[in-house]
Design a protein around this motif. Structure first.
Motif, short mmCIF file in Angstrom:
data_model
loop_
_atom_site.label_atom_id
_atom_site.label_comp_id
_atom_site.label_asym_id
_atom_site.label_seq_id
_atom_site.Cartn_x
_atom_site.Cartn_y
_atom_site.Cartn_z
N MET A 52 39.11 43.08 46.31
CA MET A 52 38.15 42.53 45.34
C MET A 52 38.69 42.80 43.95
SD MET A 52 35.78 41.65 47.50
CE MET A 52 36.65 41.73 49.07
N LEU A 53 38.11 42.09 42.95
CA LEU A 53 38.53 42.32 41.57
C LEU A 53 38.20 43.72 41.09
CD1 LEU A 53 35.73 42.02 39.60
CD2 LEU A 53 35.95 39.71 40.46
N THR A 54 37.35 44.42 41.83
CA THR A 54 36.98 45.79 41.48
C THR A 54 37.95 46.83 42.06
OG1 THR A 54 35.51 45.64 43.37
CG2 THR A 54 34.52 45.41 41.20
N TYR A 74 40.25 38.44 46.49
CA TYR A 74 39.05 37.62 46.63
C TYR A 74 38.56 37.25 45.23
CZ TYR A 74 34.38 36.48 48.61
OH TYR A 74 33.21 35.87 49.01
N ALA A 75 39.37 36.49 44.52
CA ALA A 75 39.09 36.10 43.13
C ALA A 75 40.20 35.16 42.70
CB ALA A 75 39.10 37.32 42.21
N VAL A 76 39.92 34.39 41.65
CA VAL A 76 41.01 33.58 41.09
C VAL A 76 41.86 34.44 40.16
CG1 VAL A 76 39.67 32.60 39.17
CG2 VAL A 76 41.64 31.37 40.06
N GLY A 77 41.20 35.34 39.42
CA GLY A 77 41.94 36.27 38.56
C GLY A 77 42.60 37.34 39.41
N PHE A 78 43.77 37.82 38.95
CA PHE A 78 44.43 38.88 39.73
C PHE A 78 44.97 39.97 38.81
CE2 PHE A 78 46.94 34.98 39.45
CZ PHE A 78 48.06 35.41 38.73
N VAL A 99 38.37 26.66 44.61
CA VAL A 99 37.07 26.71 45.30
C VAL A 99 35.96 27.28 44.44
CG1 VAL A 99 38.02 26.77 47.64
CG2 VAL A 99 37.69 28.93 46.39
N LEU A 100 36.30 28.04 43.39
CA LEU A 100 35.24 28.63 42.56
C LEU A 100 35.15 27.98 41.19
CD1 LEU A 100 37.29 30.19 40.72
CD2 LEU A 100 36.86 32.18 42.14
N THR A 101 35.94 26.93 40.98
CA THR A 101 35.98 26.29 39.66
C THR A 101 34.61 25.80 39.21
OG1 THR A 101 38.27 25.63 39.98
CG2 THR A 101 36.99 24.35 38.38
N ALA A 236 35.28 34.76 31.67
CA ALA A 236 36.67 34.97 32.09
C ALA A 236 36.89 36.43 32.49
CB ALA A 236 37.61 34.54 30.95
N ARG A 237 37.28 37.25 31.52
CA ARG A 237 37.42 38.68 31.74
C ARG A 237 37.00 39.40 30.46
NH1 ARG A 237 37.61 37.67 36.28
NH2 ARG A 237 39.10 38.24 37.90
N GLY A 238 36.32 40.53 30.62
CA GLY A 238 35.85 41.27 29.45
C GLY A 238 36.98 41.62 28.49
N PRO A 284 25.87 40.12 35.65
CA PRO A 284 26.78 41.11 36.22
C PRO A 284 27.97 40.49 36.97
CG PRO A 284 24.87 40.90 37.63
CD PRO A 284 24.67 39.93 36.51
N HIS A 285 28.79 39.78 36.28
CA HIS A 285 30.01 39.16 36.83
C HIS A 285 29.69 38.36 38.10
CE1 HIS A 285 34.67 39.65 36.90
NE2 HIS A 285 34.31 38.48 37.40
N ILE A 286 28.92 37.28 37.89
CA ILE A 286 28.48 36.46 39.03
C ILE A 286 28.97 35.01 38.93
CG2 ILE A 286 26.45 37.85 39.59
CD1 ILE A 286 24.76 35.76 37.99
C1 GLV Z 1 36.22 36.28 39.32
O1 GLV Z 1 36.07 36.87 38.29
C2 GLV Z 1 37.44 35.71 39.76
O2 GLV Z 1 38.48 35.91 39.11
O3 GLV Z 1 37.43 35.03 40.79
#
Ligand code: GLV
Ligand code: GLV
Length: 324
Positions: A52-54, A74-78, A99-101, A236-238, A284-286
């Motif tokens: 996860m991103l966490t 499990y995220a687009v960001g890595f 898929v999350l766009t 996007a990201r904090g 909360p990052h949803i």
């Molecule tokens: C969510 O923040 C993602 O990168 O998928």
């Protein structure tokens, strides 16, 4: 013995079921993420890691994963993964683009609309019994229809936000590393510098990945360029915003408001001064949090893992040099 897939949180069941068709599932069952020590222990005998991103997947975790062949985020960001370290260890890294766009673009627009029309304050006002009379000057927001939207980062999600803005008859400016002439023509976008975008936009929405180049891209200087009524949206990201500078800009009235799904530190501390400001809408990052999207993300991550196990190039490979 079938390979083992470590999944660091309970993702939607269809994805977990799919894993069990070709591997052994090791699932972290708790609501909060595993501590680093737990992660180091569990990754020890895993052939794949569905992260996860966490989960900070640093060199330590990567080195501890002696059998690891793939890290499927499990995220687009890595930005949570040390991709260079993974590549050195010959481990594929994959993400969940496309898929999350739409879900993320929907949330960006949700925050934009909610901030523009004081929706959260209006909700609280109504519930709390303050609605004693309709009044012409009550809870006045600002127009969205016909306003100017500035999109920073015209990737898949930025473009999806631009598409929504068309329906609101917005003038859409964008800035990006590369011009996208096709999107300009198709969606009527105008390319400009970051400075020009900040000066002209009524709404600024951020859609770039977090990298060394984009960290704190929006700081005090940039916020000062914005209109005093402008609203900043971040899904996007904090880390792409200097959060202390943003807090000050909102306190001073340098900008008008913000809609934030992401924070410098997550979970955000409830004592954070930012959360005391009335002109801020938070979540909360949803961004990708819909049933359909989260299920698609799970199946996509699993498909990437399965591809690596079968010796195929995973469809959403981040470190392409591995399968060059
Ligand atoms: C969510 O923040 C993602 O990168 O998928
Ligand atoms: C508002 O409810 C209106 O009718 O203008």
């Amino acid at each position: 013995q079938r390979p083992k897939v470590l999944v660091t949180r309970e993702i939607p069941q269809p994805a977990l079921d799919r894993i069990k068709e070709f591997a052994r599932l090791d699932l972290w069952p708790a609501f909060p993420p595993p501590e680093k020590s737990e992660l180091l222990r569990m990754v020890g005998d895993a052939d794949a890691l569905l992260s996860m991103l966490t989960d900070p997947i640093d060199e330590d975790v990567i080195a501890a994963g002696k059998n690891l062949r793939v890290i499927a985020n499990y995220a687009v960001g890595f930005d949570n993964i040390d991709v260079a370290a993974a590549t050195r260890h010959g481990i594929a890294v994959t993400n969940t683009p496309d898929v999350l766009t739409e879900a993320t673009a929907d949330l960006a627009f949700t925050l934009l609309m909610a901030a523009a029309r004081n929706l959260i304050a209006a909700d609280r006002f109504t519930r709390d019994g303050f609605w004693i009379a309709w009044h012409p000057q009550l809870l006045l927001g600002q127009d969205v229809f016909g306003a100017t939207l500035g999109i920073v980062g015209l990737g898949r999600i930025g473009e999806a936000v631009a598409r929504r803005a068309r329906g609101f008859n917005m003038r859409v400016l964008y800035t990006a590393r590369r011009r996208n002439l096709q999107a300009e023509a198709e969606l009527g976008l105008q390319f400009c510098s970051l400075e020009e975008l900040l000066r002209q936009s009524d709404y600024v929405s951020l859609h770039m990945p977090l990298t060394a180049e984009t960290r704190h891209l929006i700081g005090a200087e940039e916020l000062a360029m914005m209109k005093p009524t402008a609203i900043l949206i971040n899904t996007a990201r904090g880390g792409v915003v200097d959060q202390a500078a943003l807090t000050e800009a909102l306190q001073q009235g340098t900008i008008g408001g913000a809609g934030l799904d992401v924070f410098a530190v997550e979970p955000v501390n409830p004592e954070e001064p930012l959360l005391e400001l009335p002109n801020v809408v938070v979540a909360p990052h949803i961004g990708s949090a819909t049933v359909e999207t989260r299920t698609r993300m799970g199946l996509m991550a699993v498909e990437n893992i399965q591809a690596v196990f079968e010796g195929r190039r995973p469809p959403n490979l981040v470190n392409g040099e591995l399968f060059a």
